[in-house]
Design a protein around this motif. Structure first.
Motif, mmCIF file in Angstrom:
data_model
loop_
_atom_site.group_PDB
_atom_site.id
_atom_site.type_symbol
_atom_site.label_atom_id
_atom_site.label_comp_id
_atom_site.label_asym_id
_atom_site.label_seq_id
_atom_site.Cartn_x
_atom_site.Cartn_y
_atom_site.Cartn_z
ATOM 1 N N ARG A 113 -9.994 -37.238 -24.846
ATOM 2 C CA ARG A 113 -10.902 -37.577 -25.949
ATOM 3 C C ARG A 113 -12.240 -36.839 -25.762
ATOM 4 N N ASP A 114 -13.334 -37.555 -25.625
ATOM 5 C CA ASP A 114 -14.665 -36.949 -25.663
ATOM 6 C C ASP A 114 -15.174 -36.564 -24.280
ATOM 7 N N ILE A 115 -16.147 -35.628 -24.286
ATOM 8 C CA ILE A 115 -16.938 -35.325 -23.092
ATOM 9 C C ILE A 115 -18.400 -35.647 -23.403
ATOM 10 N N ILE A 116 -19.000 -36.488 -22.573
ATOM 11 C CA ILE A 116 -20.430 -36.799 -22.659
ATOM 12 C C ILE A 116 -21.031 -36.402 -21.317
ATOM 13 N N ALA A 117 -21.903 -35.383 -21.322
ATOM 14 C CA ALA A 117 -22.373 -34.836 -20.046
ATOM 15 C C ALA A 117 -23.847 -34.461 -20.132
ATOM 16 N N ALA A 118 -24.513 -34.541 -18.966
ATOM 17 C CA ALA A 118 -25.921 -34.140 -18.857
ATOM 18 C C ALA A 118 -26.146 -33.532 -17.485
ATOM 19 N N GLY A 119 -26.958 -32.482 -17.434
ATOM 20 C CA GLY A 119 -27.230 -31.827 -16.159
ATOM 21 C C GLY A 119 -28.188 -30.669 -16.340
ATOM 22 N N ASP A 120 -28.287 -29.834 -15.320
ATOM 23 C CA ASP A 120 -29.139 -28.655 -15.400
ATOM 24 C C ASP A 120 -28.353 -27.462 -15.948
ATOM 25 N N THR A 121 -27.157 -27.235 -15.422
ATOM 26 C CA THR A 121 -26.287 -26.151 -15.876
ATOM 27 C C THR A 121 -24.917 -26.731 -16.177
ATOM 28 N N LEU A 122 -24.424 -26.520 -17.384
ATOM 29 C CA LEU A 122 -23.109 -27.014 -17.792
ATOM 30 C C LEU A 122 -22.250 -25.839 -18.240
ATOM 31 N N SER A 123 -21.068 -25.735 -17.659
ATOM 32 C CA SER A 123 -20.138 -24.670 -18.024
ATOM 33 C C SER A 123 -18.761 -25.282 -18.270
ATOM 34 N N ILE A 124 -18.214 -25.039 -19.462
ATOM 35 C CA ILE A 124 -16.860 -25.492 -19.802
ATOM 36 C C ILE A 124 -16.054 -24.260 -20.165
ATOM 37 N N ARG A 125 -14.946 -24.024 -19.434
ATOM 38 C CA ARG A 125 -14.207 -22.782 -19.604
ATOM 39 C C ARG A 125 -12.696 -23.048 -19.523
ATOM 40 N N ASP A 126 -11.951 -22.423 -20.451
ATOM 41 C CA ASP A 126 -10.481 -22.500 -20.447
ATOM 42 C C ASP A 126 -10.002 -23.942 -20.470
ATOM 43 N N CYS A 127 -10.587 -24.775 -21.366
ATOM 44 C CA CYS A 127 -10.220 -26.191 -21.438
ATOM 45 C C CYS A 127 -9.704 -26.541 -22.833
ATOM 46 N N THR A 128 -9.030 -27.689 -22.904
ATOM 47 C CA THR A 128 -8.631 -28.266 -24.184
ATOM 48 C C THR A 128 -9.215 -29.674 -24.250
ATOM 49 N N ILE A 129 -9.864 -29.969 -25.371
ATOM 50 C CA ILE A 129 -10.566 -31.249 -25.514
ATOM 51 C C ILE A 129 -10.105 -31.888 -26.814
ATOM 52 N N GLY A 130 -9.565 -33.100 -26.706
ATOM 53 C CA GLY A 130 -8.992 -33.765 -27.873
ATOM 54 C C GLY A 130 -10.013 -34.438 -28.766
ATOM 55 N N GLY A 131 -11.236 -34.635 -28.286
ATOM 56 C CA GLY A 131 -12.262 -35.305 -29.089
ATOM 57 C C GLY A 131 -13.487 -34.436 -29.286
ATOM 58 N N ASP B 55 -22.837 -23.376 -21.573
ATOM 59 C CA ASP B 55 -21.929 -22.279 -21.908
ATOM 60 C C ASP B 55 -20.538 -22.852 -22.102
ATOM 61 N N ILE B 56 -20.024 -22.757 -23.326
ATOM 62 C CA ILE B 56 -18.662 -23.215 -23.635
ATOM 63 C C ILE B 56 -17.859 -21.986 -24.044
ATOM 64 N N SER B 57 -16.847 -21.642 -23.273
ATOM 65 C CA SER B 57 -16.087 -20.422 -23.562
ATOM 66 C C SER B 57 -14.594 -20.677 -23.417
ATOM 67 N N LYS B 58 -13.810 -20.013 -24.273
ATOM 68 C CA LYS B 58 -12.343 -20.063 -24.254
ATOM 69 C C LYS B 58 -11.843 -21.496 -24.208
ATOM 70 N N THR B 59 -12.452 -22.348 -25.030
ATOM 71 C CA THR B 59 -12.125 -23.770 -25.020
ATOM 72 C C THR B 59 -11.807 -24.231 -26.440
ATOM 73 N N ALA B 60 -10.722 -24.978 -26.588
ATOM 74 C CA ALA B 60 -10.314 -25.520 -27.883
ATOM 75 C C ALA B 60 -10.792 -26.965 -27.984
ATOM 76 N N ILE B 61 -11.602 -27.246 -28.990
ATOM 77 C CA ILE B 61 -12.194 -28.568 -29.174
ATOM 78 C C ILE B 61 -11.774 -29.089 -30.541
ATOM 79 N N ASP B 62 -11.056 -30.239 -30.551
ATOM 80 C CA ASP B 62 -10.575 -30.783 -31.819
ATOM 81 C C ASP B 62 -11.708 -31.387 -32.644
ATOM 82 N N GLY B 63 -12.715 -31.952 -31.991
ATOM 83 C CA GLY B 63 -13.813 -32.605 -32.703
ATOM 84 C C GLY B 63 -15.032 -31.708 -32.824
ATOM 85 N N SER B 64 -16.178 -32.334 -32.920
ATOM 86 C CA SER B 64 -17.430 -31.597 -33.095
ATOM 87 C C SER B 64 -18.097 -31.346 -31.748
ATOM 88 N N VAL B 65 -19.017 -30.388 -31.744
ATOM 89 C CA VAL B 65 -19.818 -30.072 -30.559
ATOM 90 C C VAL B 65 -21.290 -30.313 -30.910
#
Length: 341
Positions: free
Chosen positions: A38-56, A66-76
């Motif tokens: 489902r969802d990702i809720i995250a906080a930090g100094d540097t966030l990198s999401i790569r080569d992932c699939t996210i259902g929410g 930085d969000i790269s090569k990632t399929a997200i079904d919901g909103s960002v």
């Protein structure tokens, strides 16, 4: 937990598979080749999401995202200093705010705000942009309308395809009319005149003393006023730091505010009385205050005139305090001593 949600920090192993929501916090967070149900809720100094699939949906806050090569079904929805939905990423919609915001992936709609916004990807719908600078790259493919609220014309590379581009220039323009300026000057002059007449009625000796001081000893008055103005801020800060001086800091601030409110009227009244010392004091107070008030209402120079008036009145107050402090020891020294027993 039993619902399949995961709470992780940077010291935890990379959460490669989460059935529910991922709650993530830390300084440097990297999510690689993971599946989130489902969802990702995250906080930090540097966030990198790569080569992932996210259902929410994805909700992020960090300095660099930085969000790269990632399929997200919901909103960002992201906020940071440097934000990018990079090449190979897809999302239902992309909402971003930052100093620099870049959309290089693919989304159905977007709302982007930042100093510099770059669109170099695909948007199958409309885009709202609030920025100082908008850059449309050569890979930009936007089927809908780009509503750009920008302070300068967008940069559009050759090859960028945009359904429609609507530009709303947001630079701060001076829309004041002549009537507004004249009305402000008249209001400032009348209000200053009213205050000056009250000062002349209640404190006639003060305005006369200030006029005489300006005529006979102008240098100490202006120098003490300028030095006092410079010393106000550090003096208040020092008093606030020392807990015992909080009440003194409040008293000092109240005094400064009071001087600022009446300084223009006081200065105009004193200068007019110095020039026309043989004339009716109320008439001269009215003339001088109207002139001073009108000057403070003028564009560009009004604030400078108000500052000069503040320095003048503060210098007068400092000189009066200094003279009274010098007179007291002299009076005490001239008092005859009592006869001894």
């Amino acid at each position: 937990d039993t619902a399949g949600n995961v709470l992780a920090t940077e010291v935890d192993s990379n959460p490669s598979g989460v059935k529910g929501d991922l709650y993530w916090a830390g300084q440097s967070l990297n999510l690689d080749d993971a599946s989130i149900g489902r969802d990702i809720i995250a906080a930090g100094d540097t966030l990198s999401i790569r080569d992932c699939t996210i259902g929410g949906a994805v909700r992020l806050a960090a300095r660099t995202i930085d969000i790269s090569k990632t399929a997200i079904d919901g909103s960002v929805t992201v906020a940071g200093q440097h934000v990018v939905l990079n090449t190979g990423s897809t999302a239902n919609c992309f909402y971003a705010m930052g100093e620099t915001v870049a959309l290089r992936g693919s989304t159905k709609s977007a709302a982007l705000a930042g100093d510099t916004v770059t669109i170099d990807g695909t948007v199958e719908g409309d885009v709202e942009v609030w920025a100082d600078k908008l850059v449309l790259g050569k890979n930009a493919r936007i089927t809908g309308t780009v509503n750009a609220h920008v302070s300068e014309d967008p940069e559009r590379a050759a090859g960028a395809e945009v359904g429609a581009l609507k530009i709303d220039r947001t630079e701060n323009e001076d829309t004041s009319t002549l009537n507004d300026i004249v009305g402000g000057i008249v209001a400032a002059a009348l209000s200053t005149c009213f205050i000056a007449l009250l000062l002349e009625l209640v404190f006639p000796c003060a305005t006369a003393s200030a006029a005489g001081m300006l005529h006979q000893h102008p240098t100490p008055l202006w120098v003490s006023g300028l030095l006092g103005t410079i010393a106000i801020v550090p003096a208040v800060l020092l008093l606030i730091i020392s807990i015992a001086g909080l009440s003194l800091a409040g008293t000092l601030l109240c005094g400064v505010i009071g001087i600022a409110l009446v300084s223009t009227a006081f200065a105009g009244c004193a200068i007019a009385r110095m020039v026309g010392h043989n004339q009716n004091r109320y008439a001269m107070a009215a003339v001088g205050s109207i002139a001073a008030g009108a000057l403070t209402g003028l564009p560009l120079i009004g604030d400078f005139i108000s500052g000069v008036a503040f320095v003048f009145m503060l210098g007068y107050v400092i000189q009066i305090i200094w003279r009274n402090a010098r007179l007291k020891p002299q009076q005490a020294g001239n008092t005859p001593g009592l006869p001894s027993a």
